[in-house]
Write an enzyme that holds these catalytic residues in place. Structure first.
Site, PDB file in Angstrom:
ATOM      1  N   GLN A   1       1.139  -1.177   0.018  1.00 32.97           N
ATOM      2  CA  GLN A   1      -0.171  -0.095   0.346  1.00 32.97           C
ATOM      3  C   GLN A   1       0.932   1.421  -0.249  1.00 32.97           C
ATOM      4  OE1 GLN A   1      -2.719   2.447  -0.478  1.00 32.97           O
ATOM      5  NE2 GLN A   1      -3.936   0.929   0.569  1.00 32.97           N
TER       6      GLN A   1
ATOM      7  N   ASN B   1      -4.461   3.961  -6.449  1.00 33.92           N
ATOM      8  CA  ASN B   1      -4.279   4.978  -5.034  1.00 33.92           C
ATOM      9  C   ASN B   1      -3.919   6.485  -5.938  1.00 33.92           C
ATOM     10  OD1 ASN B   1      -4.457   4.692  -2.281  1.00 33.92           O
ATOM     11  ND2 ASN B   1      -3.802   2.177  -3.525  1.00 33.92           N
TER      12      ASN B   1
ATOM     13  N   ARG C   1      -6.315   7.890  -7.085  1.00 29.70           N
ATOM     14  CA  ARG C   1      -7.530   8.821  -6.136  1.00 29.70           C
ATOM     15  C   ARG C   1      -7.409  10.592  -6.004  1.00 29.70           C
ATOM     16  NH1 ARG C   1      -9.330   5.482  -2.089  1.00 29.70           N
ATOM     17  NH2 ARG C   1      -9.895   7.247  -1.317  1.00 29.70           N
TER      18      ARG C   1
ATOM     19  N   GLY D   1      -9.183   0.090  -1.482  1.00 30.49           N
ATOM     20  CA  GLY D   1     -10.392   0.716   0.105  1.00 30.49           C
ATOM     21  C   GLY D   1      -9.438   0.433   1.034  1.00 30.49           C
ATOM     22  N   GLU D   2      -8.519   0.697   1.982  1.00 29.45           N
ATOM     23  CA  GLU D   2      -8.200   0.175   2.637  1.00 29.45           C
ATOM     24  C   GLU D   2      -8.593   1.849   3.934  1.00 29.45           C
ATOM     25  OE1 GLU D   2      -3.761   0.860   5.676  1.00 29.45           O
ATOM     26  OE2 GLU D   2      -3.984   1.029   3.460  1.00 29.45           O
ATOM     27  N   ARG D   3      -9.836   2.731   3.331  1.00 29.89           N
ATOM     28  CA  ARG D   3     -10.336   3.365   4.502  1.00 29.89           C
ATOM     29  C   ARG D   3     -10.428   2.734   4.536  1.00 29.89           C
ATOM     30  NH1 ARG D   3     -11.920   8.064   2.572  1.00 29.89           N
ATOM     31  NH2 ARG D   3     -11.954   8.722   4.174  1.00 29.89           N
ATOM     32  N   ARG D   4     -12.244   2.329   3.839  1.00 29.73           N
ATOM     33  CA  ARG D   4     -12.984   1.896   3.982  1.00 29.73           C
ATOM     34  C   ARG D   4     -12.804   0.195   4.688  1.00 29.73           C
ATOM     35  NH1 ARG D   4     -14.642   0.069  -1.641  1.00 29.73           N
ATOM     36  NH2 ARG D   4     -12.111   1.901  -2.201  1.00 29.73           N
TER      37      ARG D   4
ATOM     38  N   SER E   1     -20.757   6.954   7.910  1.00 31.36           N
ATOM     39  CA  SER E   1     -20.775   7.027   7.308  1.00 31.36           C
ATOM     40  C   SER E   1     -21.771   5.437   6.932  1.00 31.36           C
ATOM     41  CB  SER E   1     -20.107   8.130   5.993  1.00 31.36           C
ATOM     42  OG  SER E   1     -21.358   7.617   4.882  1.00 31.36           O
TER      43      SER E   1
END
Length: 300
Positions: free
Chosen positions: A54, A130, A133, A95-98, A70
């Protein structure tokens, strides 16, 4: 609502399929691979490990909590992407934030797309996604481009095709990595913009880069003002200070860089002929002051 329920039930059914050792899928040729690969599957969060490739290193806690709130209300709208490592074992590709936000609120499962990819493909997928993004800082993007060059052996032309950016744009990001590390940190923290960085990079000597950086912060210079200041340095017409500073002892010169890298700012030191002196640590906001305070506390 009926469609959503049916889709969710399908995801749970595929999840059960993945837990069956007799149906372990390791390639696209395996039985039932077509039912899993490319479909949304509800995976247990504990079966997913973070991707060591990552490129993103900074995760803003406040925005992460907002995303978690959310997800708590609406669920994970966009599935994450994982690659299969082994039986009921997966690694995050994107999708590490999710993923982090879902763990934050205690979710046990998360919807995911499953890919079968080797390490190089996984790294390339993570880096390319990334880069595209909107919330990455310029240095994170530059580091991702550099990793594509170093670890995937992509040329700038190939990267241009992969990420849909002009070669000149990629080159401009890569040049930022020639900035002094302190300036790179300032850009990542939002104290200066990429425009400021692109102006400063025209100065080769890092000590002069740092001098310009300090003037930008202290005087809140715009990009245009910074470009003018850089031209002054290039033309050797930089205004001299009222009093030329005395030559610092070697032991101080050697130590200033260490201090500066540790605190993330250019540290100024004054010393008298008797050997006594003072160290000044600048800060640019309450948040920056608190960051420095944590560094000091952590060093005790």
């Amino acid at each position: 609502m009926a469609k959503a329920t049916k889709k969710q039930a399908l995801g749970r059914g595929l999840s059960a399929l993945l837990k069956d050792p007799s149906n372990d899928i390791s390639s696209v040729q395996d039985k039932n691979a077509d039912k899993v690969i490319g479909n949304i599957v509800e995976l247990e969060i504990d079966t997913i490990e973070i991707n060591p490739f990552q490129p993103r290193t900074n995760f803003n806690e406040e925005t992460l909590r907002e995303l978690a709130s959310s997800i708590k209300e609406l669920g994970v709208i966009q599935p994450i992407t994982v690659r299969k490592l082994g039986f009921n074992a997966f690694q995050l590709v994107s999708g590490e934030r999710r993923f982090r936000a879902s763990k934050l609120i205690g979710l046990k499962t998360i919807p995911a797309y499953i890919r079968i990819a080797n390490d190089q493909e996984s790294l390339e997928m993570a880096l390319v996604e990334n880069i595209q993004r909107q919330d990455l800082d310029p240095i994170e993007i530059a580091l991702s481009y550099q990793r594509l060059i170093d670890e995937i052996q992509l040329t700038q032309e190939q990267m241009s095709e992969r990420v849909g950016k002009k070669r000149s744009t990629i080159a401009n990001y890569l040049r930022l990595l020639k900035l002094d590390p302190i300036i790179q940190t300032g850009m990542r923290d939002g104290f200066i913009s990429m425009g400021h960085g692109r102006a400063i990079i025209n100065i080769d000597e890092q000590s002069k880069q740092l001098a310009i950086y300090e003037k930008i912060i202290t005087n809140k210079l715009s990009v245009r003002d910074t470009e003018a200041l850089v031209r002054q340095y290039q033309n050797n017409s930089t205004p001299k200070s009222k009093a030329e500073p005395e030559e610092l002892p070697t032991y101080i010169k050697n130590g200033v860089k260490t201090f500066s890298e540790y605190f993330g700012h250019h540290i100024s030191v004054k010393v008298s002929k008797s050997g006594k002196g003072s160290i000044t640590i600048p800060f640019h906001s309450e948040e920056d002051f608190n960051r420095i305070q944590k560094l000091v506390k952590g060093a005790k």
